[in-house]
Motif scaffolding. Structure first.
Motif, short mmCIF file in Angstrom:
data_model
loop_
_atom_site.label_atom_id
_atom_site.label_comp_id
_atom_site.label_asym_id
_atom_site.label_seq_id
_atom_site.Cartn_x
_atom_site.Cartn_y
_atom_site.Cartn_z
N VAL A 116 0.88 -1.17 0.00
CA VAL A 116 0.00 0.00 0.00
C VAL A 116 0.91 1.21 0.00
N GLN A 117 0.75 2.08 -1.00
CA GLN A 117 1.50 3.32 -1.01
C GLN A 117 0.59 4.43 -0.53
N ILE A 118 1.09 5.18 0.45
CA ILE A 118 0.37 6.32 1.00
C ILE A 118 1.19 7.56 0.66
N SER A 119 0.58 8.49 -0.07
CA SER A 119 1.29 9.71 -0.49
C SER A 119 0.61 10.92 0.13
N VAL A 120 1.44 11.77 0.73
CA VAL A 120 0.96 12.99 1.37
C VAL A 120 1.61 14.16 0.65
N HIS A 121 0.79 15.12 0.25
CA HIS A 121 1.28 16.25 -0.54
C HIS A 121 1.18 17.55 0.24
N ASP A 122 2.23 18.36 0.13
CA ASP A 122 2.26 19.74 0.62
C ASP A 122 2.20 19.91 2.13
N SER A 123 2.43 18.85 2.91
CA SER A 123 2.44 19.02 4.36
C SER A 123 3.38 18.03 5.02
N LEU A 124 4.49 18.53 5.49
CA LEU A 124 5.41 17.68 6.24
C LEU A 124 4.80 17.24 7.56
N THR A 125 3.96 18.06 8.14
CA THR A 125 3.28 17.70 9.38
C THR A 125 2.38 16.49 9.17
N HIS A 126 1.64 16.47 8.05
CA HIS A 126 0.77 15.33 7.77
C HIS A 126 1.59 14.07 7.50
N PHE A 127 2.70 14.21 6.78
CA PHE A 127 3.60 13.07 6.56
C PHE A 127 4.05 12.53 7.91
N GLU A 128 4.44 13.40 8.81
CA GLU A 128 4.93 12.99 10.12
C GLU A 128 3.84 12.33 10.95
N GLN A 129 2.62 12.81 10.84
CA GLN A 129 1.51 12.19 11.55
C GLN A 129 1.30 10.75 11.07
N TRP A 130 1.35 10.55 9.76
CA TRP A 130 1.20 9.19 9.21
C TRP A 130 2.38 8.31 9.62
N ARG A 131 3.60 8.82 9.53
CA ARG A 131 4.78 8.02 9.89
C ARG A 131 4.71 7.57 11.34
N THR A 132 4.33 8.50 12.22
CA THR A 132 4.23 8.19 13.63
C THR A 132 3.13 7.16 13.90
N ALA A 133 1.97 7.35 13.29
CA ALA A 133 0.85 6.42 13.49
C ALA A 133 1.19 5.01 13.03
N LEU A 134 1.95 4.91 11.95
CA LEU A 134 2.34 3.60 11.42
C LEU A 134 3.52 2.98 12.18
N GLY A 135 4.10 3.74 13.11
CA GLY A 135 5.20 3.22 13.92
C GLY A 135 6.50 3.04 13.16
N ILE A 136 6.71 3.86 12.15
CA ILE A 136 7.93 3.77 11.34
C ILE A 136 8.96 4.75 11.92
N PRO A 137 10.18 4.28 12.20
CA PRO A 137 11.20 5.15 12.80
C PRO A 137 11.58 6.33 11.90
N ALA A 138 11.75 7.49 12.51
CA ALA A 138 12.15 8.68 11.78
C ALA A 138 13.49 8.49 11.08
N ALA A 139 14.37 7.73 11.69
CA ALA A 139 15.71 7.52 11.12
C ALA A 139 15.66 6.75 9.80
N ALA A 140 14.55 6.10 9.51
CA ALA A 140 14.43 5.31 8.28
C ALA A 140 14.01 6.15 7.07
N VAL A 141 13.66 7.41 7.27
CA VAL A 141 13.16 8.26 6.19
C VAL A 141 14.29 8.67 5.26
N ASP A 142 14.07 8.45 3.95
CA ASP A 142 15.00 8.94 2.93
C ASP A 142 14.49 10.28 2.44
N TYR A 143 15.41 11.21 2.25
CA TYR A 143 15.08 12.59 1.87
C TYR A 143 15.77 12.93 0.57
N GLY A 144 15.02 13.47 -0.37
CA GLY A 144 15.59 13.90 -1.64
C GLY A 144 15.04 15.25 -2.04
#
Length: 110
Positions: free
Chosen positions: A42-70
């Motif tokens: 399942v791909q979940i895409s969040v546009h124009d809000s880093l806060t919303h991305f962070e809310q999803w990442r936290t809810a899914l229990g995915i570590p912040a250190a695993a995020v790739d940034y480009g």
């Protein structure tokens, strides 16, 4: 030749999406994609809000250190993989390029 995936072959991802809807109905709206190339994802895409991305990442229990940034010329993308309800999750975030560090933009987490 690659054998065609059936809708039944996407059952894990579809079931996970149903559970995501039930568990996280309070989260901001996002784009959801289940496709025949990665039938268990399942791909979940969040546009124009880093806060919303962070809310999803936290809810899914995915570590912040695993995020790739480009970055591109005027935008950035964040991508992280995790799992939920037996399905692989690909969480993507897209936003305008920041003039401050990502951690500062999302309240200290990145």
């Amino acid at each position: 030749m690659i054998e065609a995936t059936t809708v039944a072959g996407q059952g894990v991802a579809l079931g996970a999406l149903a559970q995501i809807t039930a568990a996280f109905g309070h989260l901001p709206a996002a784009c959801f994609d289940i496709n025949d190339v990665y039938p268990d994802r399942v791909q979940i895409s969040v546009h124009d809000s880093l806060t919303h991305f962070e809310q999803w990442r936290t809810a899914l229990g995915i570590p912040a250190a695993a995020v790739d940034y480009g970055t591109l010329t005027a935008s950035m993308d964040l991508t992280v993989f995790g799992s939920f309800a037996g399905a692989e999750i690909k969480l993507c975030g897209f936003a305008p390029l920041l003039t401050v560090p990502v951690a500062a933009a999302v309240g200290g987490a990145a």
